[in-house]
Design a protein around this motif. Structure first.
Motif, mmCIF file in Angstrom:
data_model
loop_
_atom_site.group_PDB
_atom_site.id
_atom_site.type_symbol
_atom_site.label_atom_id
_atom_site.label_comp_id
_atom_site.label_asym_id
_atom_site.label_seq_id
_atom_site.Cartn_x
_atom_site.Cartn_y
_atom_site.Cartn_z
ATOM 1 N N TYR A 548 0.821 -1.213 0.000
ATOM 2 C CA TYR A 548 0.000 0.000 0.000
ATOM 3 C C TYR A 548 0.851 1.257 0.000
ATOM 4 N N VAL A 552 0.001 2.524 -8.144
ATOM 5 C CA VAL A 552 -0.932 1.548 -8.698
ATOM 6 C C VAL A 552 -0.269 0.471 -9.558
ATOM 7 N N LYS A 555 1.606 -1.957 -7.479
ATOM 8 C CA LYS A 555 0.708 -2.697 -6.597
ATOM 9 C C LYS A 555 -0.025 -3.779 -7.386
ATOM 10 N N LYS A 612 -9.547 -5.313 -15.045
ATOM 11 C CA LYS A 612 -8.916 -5.646 -13.771
ATOM 12 C C LYS A 612 -9.271 -7.060 -13.347
ATOM 13 N N ALA A 812 -13.982 -7.030 -7.903
ATOM 14 C CA ALA A 812 -14.885 -6.031 -7.331
ATOM 15 C C ALA A 812 -15.915 -6.758 -6.470
ATOM 16 N N ILE A 813 -16.441 -6.027 -5.480
ATOM 17 C CA ILE A 813 -17.529 -6.578 -4.666
ATOM 18 C C ILE A 813 -18.830 -6.189 -5.357
ATOM 19 N N GLY B 27 -7.930 0.017 -0.617
ATOM 20 C CA GLY B 27 -9.289 0.238 -1.084
ATOM 21 C C GLY B 27 -9.773 -0.908 -1.929
ATOM 22 N N ARG B 28 -11.081 -0.921 -2.190
ATOM 23 C CA ARG B 28 -11.642 -1.914 -3.106
ATOM 24 C C ARG B 28 -12.771 -1.290 -3.896
ATOM 25 N N THR B 29 -13.084 -1.943 -4.988
ATOM 26 C CA THR B 29 -14.175 -1.458 -5.822
ATOM 27 C C THR B 29 -15.459 -2.169 -5.411
ATOM 28 N N VAL B 30 -16.527 -1.407 -5.281
ATOM 29 C CA VAL B 30 -17.837 -1.996 -5.032
ATOM 30 C C VAL B 30 -18.713 -1.643 -6.228
ATOM 31 N N ILE B 37 -18.266 2.217 -6.807
ATOM 32 C CA ILE B 37 -17.906 2.963 -5.601
ATOM 33 C C ILE B 37 -16.554 2.466 -5.124
ATOM 34 N N PRO B 60 -9.554 5.536 -11.463
ATOM 35 C CA PRO B 60 -10.229 4.678 -10.493
ATOM 36 C C PRO B 60 -9.614 4.875 -9.109
ATOM 37 N N ALA B 62 -10.118 3.713 -6.245
ATOM 38 C CA ALA B 62 -9.884 2.557 -5.384
ATOM 39 C C ALA B 62 -8.434 2.091 -5.440
ATOM 40 N N GLU B 63 -7.746 2.399 -6.554
ATOM 41 C CA GLU B 63 -6.361 1.952 -6.707
ATOM 42 C C GLU B 63 -5.348 2.977 -6.194
ATOM 43 N N GLY B 64 -5.829 4.058 -5.619
ATOM 44 C CA GLY B 64 -4.926 5.112 -5.188
ATOM 45 C C GLY B 64 -4.223 4.798 -3.875
ATOM 46 N N ILE B 65 -3.398 5.737 -3.436
ATOM 47 C CA ILE B 65 -2.694 5.571 -2.163
ATOM 48 C C ILE B 65 -3.472 6.316 -1.080
ATOM 49 N N VAL B 66 -3.752 5.598 0.018
ATOM 50 C CA VAL B 66 -4.491 6.194 1.126
ATOM 51 C C VAL B 66 -3.493 6.889 2.050
ATOM 52 N N PRO B 74 -4.598 7.458 -8.519
ATOM 53 C CA PRO B 74 -3.518 6.690 -9.147
ATOM 54 C C PRO B 74 -3.098 7.237 -10.510
#
Ligand code: SRM
Ligand SMILES: Cc1cc2nc3c(=O)[nH]c(=O)nc-3n(C[C@H](O)[C@H](O)[C@H](O)COP(=O)(O)OP(=O)(O)OC[C@H]3O[C@@H](n4cnc5c(N)ncnc54)[C@H](O)[C@@H]3O)c2cc1C
Ligand code: SF4
Ligand code: FES
Lengths: 822, 111
Positions: A548, A552, A555, A612, A812-813, B27-30, B37, B60, B62-66, B74
């Motif tokens: 993390y 991207v 990762k 992805k 994805a969820i 993060g993750r994609t919903v 989201i 996107p 979700a792929e960024g750095i928190v 990203p």
């Protein structure tokens, strides 16, 4: 050991010997060198003849390379031997005294001859030109006996001679056929100012005056002019110009026009084994008469003749910054300007300062400076860049505080110069190079800077600027780390300080490091990847890679594309593809509806537009290793077909490349790292613009480092030559490990090498065998930890039962909801 | 476990996944129908959710750095507050945020 090639140089002058120095620099062991010079002296600085004439300097002071230098470098020097014939058929040269030497390569750098205007009476005694030490001595002798001298020619040479003769106590009149002195460099205003300044020093002038005959019986007694008037004199100095000295070359059948015609690599167009450089050479229709372009030519010549590949000379844009009889003048470009031209001028006659810029569309196209030339290099820089100066019109000519000669006008001048501004025009030395010499080589005096960079080593006109730069740099640089910027806004620490802490405190985790070093906040995309790299570099066995803290691409182990899909670029070792791999690539592309299959710029195949969610399945179906096209890691090792197929190949570059790629596969670096292997100096794999590239030659490999083909092209430097493939691997290990340890995160090898210095790297990686061994050991230890392929890791991970899956982001969820107000 | 509808917005709480399914600092994609989201688990355990499209060029997120409660895109590294959805200066713009909460290890989003 391969027998050395024989190199003969005709002309022991400024351009020729610079070429020899550059050749020795590039490859000291390649040639047996013999130099013939018609003069009785070793190579000297012709530009400084004027101070010698004026009695301010002795001949010893202007010698550039002592006789001992030639001996130390194994060069056979024939002084006072003029070559009378080149026999190109036999590849040999013959001197006037009968000495014969044969050559594999010949360089002609015979300079120019003074032009003697063909008028009646020019064969009389008492007529001297101004070109060499002998001419100087002749004038000094004459001054003891004669008192009244006429100098024909109001250009640089004539005025310099006139000034010297005044110092020798003579009554001097300068005759010039134009109305402006130095009309090739100055406009009317500057020419007039120069004239008054010289008149104050006692010089007399006859301008717009055409000489038609030399009077006298045996010895000159006077001159006759076109308007019928005459002038008495008992010494005549002819300084009306120079003509390239091409006769010898022309007689040997080399094609000449004004000078000896050369191509962009300084080879004569008639005979590829014969080169020409300096004032005798004509390149793209131009011959030059100042040292700066000649030194550029010398560099290109050396590059070409030592087989470092093709680098070409595109001609030189010339600016002139001169000290004429103690007065500074500068000119560049279209300094006259048409009558309608847009001109900015500053004129202070009594203060002796004149500055003029000629503009076109708000860009500088020409400039003349008189009295205060400190801004000359800046203006020339802007001219070459084509910079729009509309915002600076009112201030440009005044930026420069006080008057001064060659920049003795306060430190301000030096500190305002851009790093890439040329300070020494003669030798093309930038401010950056000088700063580097001060900071990295520890130079503290102008002399040391000259020895290190050649700046101010020719005409000396920039000496004041060099001293200013010294003052401004040494004033603040006692603690180099203070000047260095922190990594980013999240900390006040520099890369070096963070590295020291990681090493000294054995920090192995990114978050731990940030805690210990009192980071502000949680870090960002700049500092966290840097820390993550450093911990892995110092502690290969126990560092904990923080996914993390990776951007991207790293990762995801794939490059993100503009639409959020990814590219997949597998390894194709050395670019040698296997039929089965190609078939599978095709099948996978069809199965996953991949839109673009592209042969990449780095000799492999990329699949573009992979979703992805499909990444892991694509990797599984491909069953090929990751190509790391996404990381600050070993990218590709480009190869050519080499000796296996190519008629010119001297080494098996494909096998070499594959071996290197397999050895360093999966390794991470401060920045992406690209290698290449070419089978011969034609260099089809472009090894000289790679972070490290090897070029096969008969009996071994040349190793080039610090090349870059990206934003700022940099040709690699020759690190060393080795004989075997094993040595290539060993040097590469040591070099890359040295880079891993000393590079700053995100710093590629090209800027890294310039920061550390080639010599230092050579010493650490090549010369110091003990150190090399230690580097190789550390690299081997690191490489031994890189056992698994990241794509395979992900595949294994996917096979875990639900909860255990570590890298979940690839899927994805899905939730069965329609978002309200979406 | 969905809660009652919010009468003002017409939104409801929806279960998404277990907390452990989102990596800490990650993060993750919903995907909810047509809507994507990005859902994040911050360093301090908070869960935050925003539209998975950077206002700059649809990166996107979700792929960024928190970093703290910001996400660094990203694509071109714009920083976006996960609290307000605003793009931080010097850039500007905003993304839609979604209320999120954790109940018994379960993450819920108000959609
Ligand atoms: C795919 C490829 C172009 C192609 O379509 O063929 C490519 C694509 C990208 N290059 Fe490149 N470069 C590709 C070969 C090159 C080469 C040629 C080479 O490697 O021989 C160069 C010049 C050589 C060099 O690096 O010295 C090159 C110099 C750059 C640079 C400038 C680097 C520099 O030091 O100045 C960047 C920008 C950067 O790294 O910051 C860059 C960055 C990129 C990025 C990563 C931009 C980005 O962040 O998205 C592109 C990734 C797209 C993708 O998803 O693959 N790419 N790039 C080539 C690599 C595929 C492969 O590994 O097989
Ligand atoms: C007084 C003076 C002031 C100058 N001031 C400046 C200045 O301020 N800035 C600037 O940039 N330039 C200046 N120049 C010009 C500069 O010196 C020349 O451009 C430069 O020296 C040319 O270098 P070269 O190697 O081509 O020729 P040279 O330096 O002339 O070298 C050629 C050599 O070849 C030898 N030679 C010729 N034929 C043969 C043969 N057949 N066999 C063996 N040897 C041979 C000659 O004897 C000579 O030594 C000045 C020149 C002079 C004379
Ligand atoms: S580099 Fe030389 S050996 Fe290799 S393909 Fe090109 S020509 Fe052939
Ligand atoms: S798309 Fe997010 S910064 Fe450009």
């Amino acid at each position: 050991m391969v027998a050395k090639k024989k190199l003969v140089m005709i002309g022991n002058g400024m351009a020729g010997m610079r070429a020899i120095e550059e050749i020795l620099d590039a490859n000291p062991d390649m040639f047996d060198i013999t130099v013939f010079g018609a003069e009785q002296y070793p190579n000297y600085n012709r530009i400084l003849l004027s101070p010698v004439l004026a009695g301010d300097m002795a001949v010893e002071d202007i010698i550039l390379n002592e006789e001992q230098w030639y001996a130390d470098n194994g060069i056979t020097l024939h002084m006072g031997k003029r070559i009378k014939k080149i026999q190109r058929g036999y590849k040999k040269v013959i001197a006037e005294d009968g000495t014969e030497v044969s050559y594999d390569n010949l360089i002609i750098a015979t300079g120019s001859n003074p032009f003697i205007i063909p008028i009646p009476g020019v064969d009389k005694e008492g007529i001297i030109s101004f070109r060499d030490i002998d001419d100087c001595n002749a004038m000094i002798e004459a001054a003891k006996q004669y008192k009244k001298v006429a100098v024909i020619g109001g250009g640089l040479l004539g005025l310099e001679a006139a000034k010297g003769l005044i110092n020798l106590g003579m009554d001097v009149t300068v005759i010039h056929d134009q109305s402006t002195l130095m009309n090739m460099q100055l406009d009317q205003t500057a020419g007039d100012m120069l004239r008054s300044s010289l008149e104050e020093q006692g010089m007399k002038f006859s301008l717009s005056t055409l000489t038609t005959a030399v009077l006298g019986k045996e010895r000159v007694t006077g001159l006759l002019f076109a308007d019928g008037t005459s002038l008495e004199c008992d010494l005549l100095v002819m300084a009306v110009g120079i003509r390239p000295n091409k006769a010898l070359a022309e007689e040997s059948g080399l094609y000449c026009n004004r000078g000896i015609i050369v191509n962009d690599h300084m080879q004569t167009i008639t005979d590829a084994s014969v080169y020409a450089a300096g004032e005798c050479a004509e390149h793209r229709g131009v011959t030059y008469g100042l040292v700066a372009p000649l030194f550029e030519q010398a560099k290109i010549l050396a590059w070409q003749i030592t087989g470092q590949g093709l680098k070409s000379y595109g001609g030189s844009a010339v600016s002139t910054k001169l000290k004429v009889s103690g007065v500074d003048v500068f000119s560049a470009g279209d300094f006259q300007g048409s009558p309608e031209a847009d001109v900015i001028e500053y004129l202070d006659r009594s203060g002796g300062i004149y500055k003029k810029l000629v503009l076109e569309d708000n860009k500088i196209v020409g400039s003349v400076l008189f009295g205060d030339t400190a801004d000359g290099p800046n203006f020339f820089h802007m001219l070459q860049e084509g910079r729009d100066i509309s915002g600076q019109r009112s201030s440009l000519l005044f930026g420069n505080s006080v008057l001064g000669d060659s920049g003795h006008s306060g430190i301000d001048q030096a500190s305002r110069m851009a790093p890439d501004t040329i300070v020494c025009g003669c030798n093309g030395v930038t401010k950056q190079t000088i700063t580097d010499a001060i900071v990295k080589e520890g130079c503290t005096t102008r002399k040391e800077v000259t020895a290190c960079t050649k700046a101010s080593g020719s005409c000396g006109g920039c000496g004041g600027l060099v001293e200013q730069i010294l003052a401004s740099v040494l004033g603040t640089a006692f603690d180099a780390s203070i000047q260095e910027e922190p990594i980013c806004g999240c900390t006040d620490l520099t890369h070096e300080q963070v590295k020291d802490a990681i090493k000294g405190k054995h920090l192995t985790m990114v978050r731990e490091t940030m805690n210990v070093l009192a980071w502000k906040g949680e870090g960002c995309h700049v500092c966290r990847p840097a820390i993550n790299y450093y911990i892995g570099m110092y502690w290969p066995l126990d560092a904990e890679d923080d996914r993390y803290s990776r951007v991207v691409n790293e990762k995801m182990h794939a490059n993100i594309q503009k639409d959020g899909t990814y590219s997949v670029i597998p390894r194709i070792h050395g670019g040698e593809a296997k039929a089965d791999d190609l078939i599978r690539l095709g099948e996978v592309a069809k199965k996953y509806d991949i839109q673009t299959i592209k042969i990449t710029g780095a000799q492999r195949i990329g699949l573009y537009g992979v979703k992805k969610e499909d990444l892991v399945s694509v990797w599984r179906d491909l069953d090929m290793p990751s190509g790391f096209a996404y990381g600050k890691a070993l990218r590709t090792v480009k190869t050519c077909v080499g000796s296996e197929w190519c008629r010119f190949g001297t080494q098996n570059s494909t096998a070499m490349g594959i071996r290197l790629e397999k050895t360093f596969d999966r390794s991470w670096y401060p920045a992406k790292t690209k290698l290449a292997a070419s089978g011969c100096p034609r260099n089809c794999a472009e090894a000289t613009i790679k972070d490290l590239g090897v070029v096969g030659v008969e009996g071994g490999w040349e190793i080039y480092v610090g090349g870059n083909g990206g934003v700022k092209v940099r040709a690699g430097d020759l690190l060393c030559m080795v004989e075997t493939d094993d040595e290539v691997v060993e040097i590469t290990k040591a070099y890359l490990q040295h880079y891993r340890e000393t590079g700053k995160h995100n710093e590629r090898t090209a800027p890294w090498l310039e920061r550390i210095g080639l010599e230092k790297v050579k010493q650490v990686v090549v010369e110091d065998a003990g150190n090399r061994k230690a580097l190789v050991e550390r690299m081997d230890l690191y490489l031994s930890t890189l056992t698994t392929d990241p794509w395979q890791d992900r595949l294994q991970d996917e096979k875990q039962p639900g909860e255990m899956v570590e890298f979940k982001e690839y899927t994805a969820i899905e939730i069965p909801v329609q978002v309200v107000n979406a | 476990m969905s809660s009652d509808m919010n009468p003002e917005t017409g939104t409801k709480w929806h279960p998404v996944c277990q907390v452990e399914e989102i990596p800490q600092f990650g993060g993750r994609t919903v995907r909810a129908g047509q809507t994507e989201i990005a859902i994040f688990r911050l360093g301090d355990g908070r869960i935050r959710a925003v539209d998975n499209r950077c206002p700059h060029k649809q990166g996107p997120l979700a792929e960024g750095i928190v970093s703290g409660d910001t996400i660094i895109c990203p694509m071109h590294a714009r920083k976006i507050s996960l609290e307000s959805g605003e793009v931080l200066p010097p850039d500007s713009g905003c993304v839609k945020t979604y209320p999120a909460k954790v109940e018994g290890g379960q993450i819920l989003l108000q959609l």
